[in-house]
Design a protein around this motif. Structure first.
Motif, short mmCIF file in Angstrom:
data_model
loop_
_atom_site.label_atom_id
_atom_site.label_comp_id
_atom_site.label_asym_id
_atom_site.label_seq_id
_atom_site.Cartn_x
_atom_site.Cartn_y
_atom_site.Cartn_z
N GLY A 126 -23.79 88.80 17.66
CA GLY A 126 -23.84 88.47 19.08
C GLY A 126 -25.26 88.26 19.54
O GLY A 126 -26.21 88.57 18.82
N PRO A 127 -25.42 87.74 20.75
CA PRO A 127 -26.74 87.38 21.23
C PRO A 127 -27.68 88.58 21.35
O PRO A 127 -28.84 88.47 21.04
CB PRO A 127 -26.51 86.73 22.59
CG PRO A 127 -25.08 86.97 22.93
CD PRO A 127 -24.38 87.41 21.69
N ASP A 128 -27.20 89.72 21.81
CA ASP A 128 -28.09 90.87 21.97
C ASP A 128 -28.43 91.50 20.64
O ASP A 128 -29.59 91.75 20.34
CB ASP A 128 -27.47 91.91 22.90
CG ASP A 128 -27.34 91.43 24.33
OD1 ASP A 128 -28.15 90.54 24.70
OD2 ASP A 128 -26.45 91.90 25.05
N GLU A 129 -27.42 91.77 19.82
CA GLU A 129 -27.67 92.42 18.54
C GLU A 129 -28.41 91.48 17.59
O GLU A 129 -29.30 91.88 16.87
CB GLU A 129 -26.36 92.87 17.87
CG GLU A 129 -25.62 93.93 18.64
CD GLU A 129 -24.72 93.36 19.74
OE1 GLU A 129 -24.65 92.13 19.89
OE2 GLU A 129 -24.09 94.15 20.45
N GLY A 130 -28.02 90.21 17.58
CA GLY A 130 -28.61 89.25 16.66
C GLY A 130 -30.05 88.93 16.97
O GLY A 130 -30.81 88.57 16.10
N ARG A 131 -30.45 89.06 18.22
CA ARG A 131 -31.81 88.74 18.60
C ARG A 131 -32.74 89.94 18.53
O ARG A 131 -33.93 89.80 18.72
CB ARG A 131 -31.85 88.14 20.01
CG ARG A 131 -31.24 86.76 20.08
CD ARG A 131 -31.25 86.25 21.50
NE ARG A 131 -32.57 86.32 22.07
CZ ARG A 131 -33.27 85.27 22.45
NH1 ARG A 131 -32.78 84.08 22.30
NH2 ARG A 131 -34.46 85.40 23.00
N ALA A 132 -32.19 91.11 18.25
CA ALA A 132 -33.03 92.30 18.21
C ALA A 132 -34.13 92.11 17.17
O ALA A 132 -33.87 91.79 16.03
CB ALA A 132 -32.20 93.53 17.87
#
Length: 162
Positions: free
Chosen positions: A136-142
């Motif tokens: 997902g956008p939040d987890e993947g961009r961490a």
């Protein structure tokens, strides 16, 4: 403008010819200096902080190329611009990789060859990054670089004079 003429030993009449920089090396140097500014910087400031004797026009050319690649942003200040990095050296390398991929007809073949040439450690890193991005956008961009429009990028520090 008088340009140096070559000599038989590969140098010039003014002295030995300097080795050519690798593609993108000057852009990386400019980005590194610009990142060290701690805020927006003028081209003159960047020129002063670069190693070597680069002409002001060369610095402007490199900054303009980085701007076209969306690696830096610029804001008008008086009659000139102040420049801010939108990306670091890793981001610039990623932009180059993306441009190469976008220029190829057979993307799958290019990606397959790229992956097959990775070391086992790099392949594992890539798999982990792809896995995080799929979450997902939040987890993947961490831990990944955010773009210039990211609300987290709110560095309003003062501009170095130059």
């Amino acid at each position: 403008m008088n340009r140096p003429t070559g000599t038989d030993d590969g140098g010039t009449r003014e002295g030995p010819r300097l080795p050519r920089r690798a593609q993108g090396q000057l852009e990386s140097q400019v980005l590194t200096v610009l990142s060290s500014a701690g805020g927006p910087a003028t081209a003159g400031w960047v020129q002063e902080h670069l190693d070597g004797d680069l002409a002001y026009t060369t610095v402007i050319t490199i900054l303009s190329r980085l701007y076209a690649k969306k690696a830096v942003t610029r804001t008008r200040q008086g009659r000139s611009y102040v420049w801010t990095p939108a990306s670091d050296e890793a981001g610039l390398a990623a932009l180059r990789m993306r441009r190469v991929l976008d220029g190829e007809r057979d993307r799958e073949a290019v990606l397959a060859r790229f992956v097959s040439a990775l070391s086992p450690g790099d392949e594992a890193r890539l798999r982990e990054l792809l896995s995080r991005a799929a979450e997902g956008p939040d987890e993947g961009r961490a831990g990944l670089d955010h773009g210039p429009d990211d609300p987290g990028d709110t560095d309003d520090s003062a501009a170095p004079e130059g």
